[in-house]
Design an enzyme around this catalytic site. Structure first.
Site, PDB file in Angstrom:
ATOM      1  N   ASP A 116      -0.246   5.167   0.925  1.00 60.15           N
ATOM      2  CA  ASP A 116      -0.494   5.992   2.013  1.00 60.15           C
ATOM      3  C   ASP A 116      -0.294   5.463   3.509  1.00 60.15           C
ATOM      4  O   ASP A 116      -1.216   4.369   3.849  1.00 60.15           O
ATOM      5  CB  ASP A 116      -1.842   6.723   2.026  1.00 60.15           C
ATOM      6  CG  ASP A 116      -1.691   7.847   0.924  1.00 60.15           C
ATOM      7  OD1 ASP A 116      -2.638   7.561  -0.088  1.00 60.15           O
ATOM      8  OD2 ASP A 116      -0.913   8.689   0.932  1.00 60.15           O
ATOM      9  N   ASP A 130       0.994  -1.349   0.004  1.00 61.14           N
ATOM     10  CA  ASP A 130      -0.079  -0.073   0.107  1.00 61.14           C
ATOM     11  C   ASP A 130       0.955   1.344   0.131  1.00 61.14           C
ATOM     12  O   ASP A 130       2.184   1.160   0.200  1.00 61.14           O
ATOM     13  CB  ASP A 130      -0.772   0.144   1.008  1.00 61.14           C
ATOM     14  CG  ASP A 130      -1.638   1.314   1.685  1.00 61.14           C
ATOM     15  OD1 ASP A 130      -2.153   1.715   0.703  1.00 61.14           O
ATOM     16  OD2 ASP A 130      -1.231   1.824   2.760  1.00 61.14           O
TER      17      ASP A 130
HETATM   18  C1  XBP Z   1      -5.202   6.077   1.332  1.00 61.77           C
HETATM   19  C2  XBP Z   1      -6.786   6.751   0.836  1.00 61.77           C
HETATM   20  C3  XBP Z   1      -6.413   7.759   0.048  1.00 61.77           C
HETATM   21  C4  XBP Z   1      -5.537   9.157   0.613  1.00 61.77           C
HETATM   22  C5  XBP Z   1      -5.994  10.378  -0.360  1.00 61.77           C
HETATM   23  O1  XBP Z   1      -4.823   5.323   0.142  1.00 61.77           O
HETATM   24  O2  XBP Z   1      -7.485   6.355   1.438  1.00 61.77           O
HETATM   25  O3  XBP Z   1      -7.755   8.155  -0.410  1.00 61.77           O
HETATM   26  O4  XBP Z   1      -6.201   9.237   1.990  1.00 61.77           O
HETATM   27  O5  XBP Z   1      -5.593  10.056  -1.544  1.00 61.77           O
HETATM   28  P1  XBP Z   1      -4.054   4.125   0.428  1.00 61.77           P
HETATM   29  P2  XBP Z   1      -6.595  10.563  -2.864  1.00 61.77           P
HETATM   30  O6  XBP Z   1      -4.689   3.030  -0.253  1.00 61.77           O
HETATM   31  O7  XBP Z   1      -2.707   4.563  -0.269  1.00 61.77           O
HETATM   32  O8  XBP Z   1      -3.774   3.788   1.963  1.00 61.77           O
HETATM   33  O9  XBP Z   1      -7.166  12.034  -2.571  1.00 61.77           O
HETATM   34  O10 XBP Z   1      -6.112  10.579  -3.903  1.00 61.77           O
HETATM   35  O11 XBP Z   1      -7.776   9.648  -2.802  1.00 61.77           O
HETATM   36 MG    MG Z   2      -2.777   3.090   3.511  1.00 64.70          MG
END
Ligand code: XBP
Ligand code: MG
Length: 252
Positions: free
Chosen positions: A17, A15
């Site tokens: 974020d 993943d």
């Molecule tokens: C985490 C998310 C993303 C970010 C915001 O993604 O839920 O939506 O919070 O990014 P990950 P966007 O699967 O990498 O943990 O505004 O581009 O959605």
């Molecule tokens: Mg994440």
């Protein structure tokens, strides 16, 4: 009857974020607030409020959910406009901000690559900024597949991002291991049939992660010295540890 040969760990799917870098509190949250400002809206997500809203995956859906909660007439339409502005601000932060990988994760990616284990990405985030983050932080790593929120019809906790990553890698769920930071991410990997290590991020540190192959607060042995972790991981999240975690998870 011949016991089936243990499945080899052929790929680790990460993943983004919270897993590769702590991007939510000072990156995404700040970009959302700049978008509210740019569009003259009286909203501001503080650290705690953003933590509440993280339960909604996908920035555009998070905005739409919040704007509906605030009683706006066309939350989805407003969210589309705001999210475009937010993504511009977040991309600018990625290019010039104080961005760094979570301690130990770059070393793990390098070791996996050197030891012949493919690495891939499955994220909810938009491709526009995911590309910038991977280039800035991990330009020396070859990701065998990068699946983003733009490539799927259903975001995490639905499994589509992981299923598309498996398909792009040409492997089955039991040949892979996922690395996540949040409950929706764990749910997505689990629904795809992939064993999942959770390296809990700052917003999710005190949450429950049912079904995880293991849960740790960080990648390095020093991050694990004062917590109870499986012996396999006592020396930190290494390629050997992931291989052993993968094979024990398949026995479940
Ligand atoms: C985490 C998310 C993303 C970010 C915001 O993604 O839920 O939506 O919070 O990014 P990950 P966007 O699967 O990498 O943990 O505004 O581009 O959605
Ligand atoms: Mg994440």
């Amino acid at each position: 009857m011949k016991a089936s040969a243990p499945r080899r760990l052929r790929a680790v799917i990460f993943d983004v974020d919270g897993t590769l870098a702590e991007t939510e509190r000072d990156g995404h949250r700040r970009a959302f607030n700049l978008a509210f400002r740019d569009h003259g809206l009286p909203f501001h997500w503080d650290v705690a409020e953003y933590g509440r809203l993280l339960a909604v995956t996908g920035g555009r859906y998070r905005l739409a959910w919040y704007l509906a909660e605030q009683g706006l007439s066309d939350p989805a339409g407003a969210a589309r406009v705001l999210h475009r502005t937010k993504t511009v601000h977040f991309a600018a932060w990625l290019r010039a901000g104080p961005l760094c990988p979570r301690p130990g994760v770059h070393e793990l990616l390098t070791e996996l690559q050197d030891r012949g284990v493919s690495v891939a990405i499955a994220t909810t985030g938009r491709r526009e900024w995911v590309t910038i983050l991977l280039k800035r932080l991990f330009d020396d790593i070859v990701f065998a597949a990068v699946v983003t929120g733009d490539d799927v019809a259903e975001l995490k906790p639905e499994p589509e991002a992981y299923l598309r990553a498996l398909s792009a890698l040409g492997i089955g769920a039991r040949d892979a291991l996922a690395v996540e930071d949040s409950p929706p991410g764990l749910a997505a990997a689990t629904a795809a049939g992939i064993p999942c290590l959770v390296v809990a991020s700052e917003y999710h540190r005190d949450m429950q992660f049912p079904g995880a192959a293991a849960v740790v607060p960080g990648y390095r042995a020093t991050d694990l010295s004062d917590v109870v972790v499986p012996d396999i991981l006592a020396g930190g999240v290494t390629t050997d540890a992931l291989r052993r975690l993968h094979s024990t998870a398949l026995l479940r």
